[in-house]
Design an enzyme around this catalytic site. Structure first.
Site, PDB file in Angstrom:
ATOM      1  CD  GLU A  54       5.410  -0.865  12.927  1.00 38.49           C
ATOM      2  OE1 GLU A  54       4.147  -0.423  13.114  1.00 38.49           O
ATOM      3  OE2 GLU A  54       6.553  -0.444  13.650  1.00 38.49           O
ATOM      4  CB  CYS A 112      -1.858   0.124   8.785  1.00 43.17           C
ATOM      5  SG  CYS A 112      -0.626   1.196   8.686  1.00 43.17           S
ATOM      6  CG  ASN A 124      -0.364   0.043   2.418  1.00 41.93           C
ATOM      7  OD1 ASN A 124       0.898  -0.609   2.699  1.00 41.93           O
ATOM      8  ND2 ASN A 124      -0.928   0.650   3.566  1.00 41.93           N
TER       9      ASN A 124
HETATM   10  P1  NAD Z   1       0.581  -8.872   3.180  1.00 44.00           P
HETATM   11  O1  NAD Z   1       0.615  -9.652   4.726  1.00 44.00           O
HETATM   12  O2  NAD Z   1      -0.174  -9.864   2.314  1.00 44.00           O
HETATM   13  O3  NAD Z   1       2.112  -9.123   2.728  1.00 44.00           O
HETATM   14  C1  NAD Z   1       3.114  -8.414   3.089  1.00 44.00           C
HETATM   15  C2  NAD Z   1       4.289  -8.887   2.747  1.00 44.00           C
HETATM   16  O4  NAD Z   1       4.514 -10.170   3.150  1.00 44.00           O
HETATM   17  C3  NAD Z   1       4.416  -9.054   1.234  1.00 44.00           C
HETATM   18  O5  NAD Z   1       5.609  -8.694   0.756  1.00 44.00           O
HETATM   19  C4  NAD Z   1       4.334 -10.698   0.968  1.00 44.00           C
HETATM   20  O6  NAD Z   1       4.947 -11.035  -0.250  1.00 44.00           O
HETATM   21  C5  NAD Z   1       5.096 -11.121   2.345  1.00 44.00           C
HETATM   22  N1  NAD Z   1       4.893 -12.372   2.606  1.00 44.00           N
HETATM   23  C6  NAD Z   1       3.983 -13.291   2.662  1.00 44.00           C
HETATM   24  N2  NAD Z   1       4.310 -14.354   3.098  1.00 44.00           N
HETATM   25  C7  NAD Z   1       5.628 -14.575   3.471  1.00 44.00           C
HETATM   26  C8  NAD Z   1       6.693 -15.276   4.196  1.00 44.00           C
HETATM   27  N3  NAD Z   1       6.338 -16.511   4.385  1.00 44.00           N
HETATM   28  N4  NAD Z   1       8.078 -14.960   4.175  1.00 44.00           N
HETATM   29  C9  NAD Z   1       8.401 -13.725   3.756  1.00 44.00           C
HETATM   30  N5  NAD Z   1       7.462 -12.772   3.518  1.00 44.00           N
HETATM   31  C10 NAD Z   1       6.270 -13.051   3.279  1.00 44.00           C
HETATM   32  O7  NAD Z   1       0.162  -7.550   3.410  1.00 44.00           O
HETATM   33  P2  NAD Z   1      -0.548  -6.838   2.129  1.00 44.00           P
HETATM   34  O8  NAD Z   1      -1.710  -7.095   1.868  1.00 44.00           O
HETATM   35  O9  NAD Z   1       0.788  -6.375   1.451  1.00 44.00           O
HETATM   36  O10 NAD Z   1      -0.658  -5.346   3.031  1.00 44.00           O
HETATM   37  C11 NAD Z   1      -1.841  -5.041   3.641  1.00 44.00           C
HETATM   38  C12 NAD Z   1      -1.776  -5.135   5.034  1.00 44.00           C
HETATM   39  O11 NAD Z   1      -0.582  -4.664   5.792  1.00 44.00           O
HETATM   40  C13 NAD Z   1      -2.905  -4.584   5.730  1.00 44.00           C
HETATM   41  O12 NAD Z   1      -3.600  -5.420   6.794  1.00 44.00           O
HETATM   42  C14 NAD Z   1      -2.543  -3.368   6.509  1.00 44.00           C
HETATM   43  O13 NAD Z   1      -3.031  -2.753   7.762  1.00 44.00           O
HETATM   44  C15 NAD Z   1      -0.973  -3.753   6.720  1.00 44.00           C
HETATM   45  N6  NAD Z   1       0.016  -2.430   6.908  1.00 44.00           N
HETATM   46  C16 NAD Z   1       0.217  -2.299   8.293  1.00 44.00           C
HETATM   47  C17 NAD Z   1       1.088  -1.163   8.298  1.00 44.00           C
HETATM   48  C18 NAD Z   1       1.599  -0.554   9.746  1.00 44.00           C
HETATM   49  O14 NAD Z   1       2.551  -0.004   9.801  1.00 44.00           O
HETATM   50  N7  NAD Z   1       1.164  -1.167  10.710  1.00 44.00           N
HETATM   51  C19 NAD Z   1       1.493  -0.351   7.173  1.00 44.00           C
HETATM   52  C20 NAD Z   1       0.957  -0.844   6.098  1.00 44.00           C
HETATM   53  C21 NAD Z   1       0.098  -1.956   5.823  1.00 44.00           C
END
Ligand code: NAD
Length: 486
Positions: free
Chosen positions: A253, A287, A154
């Site tokens: 996060e 988020c 995002n």
């Molecule tokens: P996601 O969890 O689908 O993916 C995040 C990352 O994790 C991607 O790069 C993905 O390829 C990777 N990933 C997945 N499985 C993995 C594994 N086994 N090993 C290593 N990497 C792996 O999240 P998304 O859909 O990209 O993002 C949206 C979510 O992120 C929402 O829930 C949002 O609230 C949250 N978010 C949180 C923050 C924060 O600062 N708290 C900031 C932005 C987004």
């Protein structure tokens, strides 16, 4: 204009290359479906090379003069400023971010780089007294070694940089794995900036891949000592488990479902503006978004009327058009999830007082009233321009409703009585909360992070300094010590 879209998808040991697996990754514009690039995905061999490269050069980098280290971050900012439009262009085309979002994200990145540039000069240790005669205790702050950074789709430019810059600035090597949908904004354009800024080869590596190609190796790999993950709660729980099993330090996060509270004495116009900005920026894919509006019954009708009127003015469509506020969601899967959850809200009895259309990946705003705290739409994270409005009759109910969520990332309280707001804020189970402002705030020097399902650990400022360093005790026995039996 520099061409960031033609960068190869892997940057390993200072070389640009294609991945060595057979899997193809298509990088698509989420608004019009155009293919920006097609890549061969990274493999475990690529990951091994990336971690080995980072490990090999890290110790030399940690010894580098801090002023020279700082120069790299200053030059990265200069490169970003000189090529501003090229960076804006990719954020719009790869993520479907509006121009407003692109400018906002680039501003956050610059602030983060400027904060990180102070870290080389802040690697302070301490000298501590000892109960042993003649001993001097020195405690050095040292880099953890190599850090693995995983970022979401995002705000990938900022959220990758938020860990990459402080990790490098505290003397670490880094391997960055961007989301498969945002390999440029979350990965290669960051590598390009640091390459141009003169960062030694091998220190920052980018591996673009799908998880099906590397499994859990990114986290399990023996080289990284710390993993910084930003993404969904479900994935974060898995990353936390794998990291724990392998004794890696982990920063998580995660997702949110933040509440913006409007008390009976609030400035309604201000609250409406803050609530609209906090929900619809980047089409709700933040988020910290204000998914839930908790409004006191005495101002409920007035607030809802003004909120609806403002939401109706939001323009949806092509993110390239500077007047667009709501662009596309990242992909069809997110659109489907959103449509399903909207239907759940209707089935549960909430009233969609605004129910926009869905055109391709554009989801127009949906505003629900008559939402009760037990409904799925009040509890699950909507990563889309959909909002739930809940009515309350007391401060106690505000706290009950707000804290009922399994998440605890951000929040906001609107009131003319600042101290009443601050007292309520103390009772909210959330990592961050803002009085008379929106829920979306991230400042480079202030602790950022969540509680409950929103994460573990804090980033920014001194918290990032702590996240990417550890301490080493070196004691010096100046006077000969006598031992009890030798
Ligand atoms: P996601 O969890 O689908 O993916 C995040 C990352 O994790 C991607 O790069 C993905 O390829 C990777 N990933 C997945 N499985 C993995 C594994 N086994 N090993 C290593 N990497 C792996 O999240 P998304 O859909 O990209 O993002 C949206 C979510 O992120 C929402 O829930 C949002 O609230 C949250 N978010 C949180 C923050 C924060 O600062 N708290 C900031 C932005 C987004």
């Amino acid at each position: 204009m520099i061409d960031l879209k033609s960068l190869k998808s892997q940057y390993i040991n200072g070389e640009w290359r294609e991945g060595s697996s057979n899997l193809q990754i298509e990088n698509r514009n989420p608004f019009n479906g155009e293919i920006l690039a097609t890549y061969k995905a990274g493999s475990n061999d690529d990951l091994n090379h990336a971690y080995a490269a980072a490990q090999q050069v890290q110790k030399e980098w940690a010894k580098t003069n801090p002023v020279s280290q700082r120069d790299v971050f200053d030059k990265a900012v200069a490169y970003l400023e000189a090529n501003h439009e090229a960076f804006v262009d990719v954020i719009i085309d790869e993520i479907g971010g509006t121009r407003l979002k692109a400018e906002f994200e680039i501003g956050l990145v610059k602030n983060m780089l400027k904060e990180a540039s102070t870290f080389p000069m802040r690697m302070n240790g301490s000298i501590l007294p000892s109960p042993i005669d003649g001993k001097e205790n020195r405690v050095y702050r040292v880099p953890v070694g190599v850090v693995g950074v995983i970022s979401p789709f995002n705000f990938p430019f900022f959220l990758s940089m938020k860990s990459v810059a402080p990790a490098l600035a505290t003397g670490n090597g880094v391997v960055l794995k961007p989301h498969e949908h945002t390999p440029i904004t979350g990965g290669t354009m960051i590598a390009k900036m640091f390459e141009e800024a003169g960062l030694p080869k091998g220190l920052l590596n980018v591996v673009t891949t799908e998880i099906s190609e590397i499994g859990d190796n990114f986290v399990e790999h023996p080289v990284p000592r710390a993993i910084s993950f930003t993404g969904s709660t479900a994935t974060g729980k898995h990353i936390g488990e794998v990291a724990g099993r392998n004794l890696k330090e982990v920063h998580l996060e995660l997702g949110g479902n933040s509440a913006l509270v409007v008390l009976d004495d609030a400035d309604i116009d201000l609250a409406v503006s803050a609530a609209v900005f906090s929900r619809f920026t980047h089409q709700g894919q933040i988020c910290m978004s204000a998914n839930r509006l908790i409004v006191h019954e005495s101002c409920y009708d007035k607030f809802v009327e003004k909120y609806i009127a403002k939401v109706k003015t939001l323009t949806c469509g092509d993110p390239k058009d500077p007047s667009t506020i709501i662009g596309p969601l990242i992909n069809e899967r997110q659109v489907k999830n959103t449509v399903d959850l909207i239907q759940k809200g209707i089935d549960e009895g909430a009233t969609p007082v605004i129910k926009g259309n869905v055109n391709g990946n554009i989801v127009e705003p949906v505003v629900f009233t008559n939402v009760t705290p037990d409904m799925a739409i009040a509890n699950e994270e909507f990563f889309a321009p959909v909002v739930s409005i809940l009515r309350v009759s007391s401060d106690e109910e505000v706290i009950e409703y707000a804290n009922q969520s399994p998440y605890g990332l951000s929040g906001a309280i609107h009131t003319e009585d600042i101290e009443r707001g601050a007292e309520l804020a103390k009772l909210m189970d959330t990592g961050m909360i803002h009085i008379n402002d929106g829920t979306i705030n991230d400042e480079p020097n202030v602790a950022f992070g969540g509680v409950k399902n929103s994460g573990v650990g804090r980033l920014n400022g001194e918290w990032s300094l702590d996240a990417f360093t550890t301490f080493k005790w070196i004691s010096i026995q100046h006077e000969k010590r006598s031992y009890p039996y030798s």
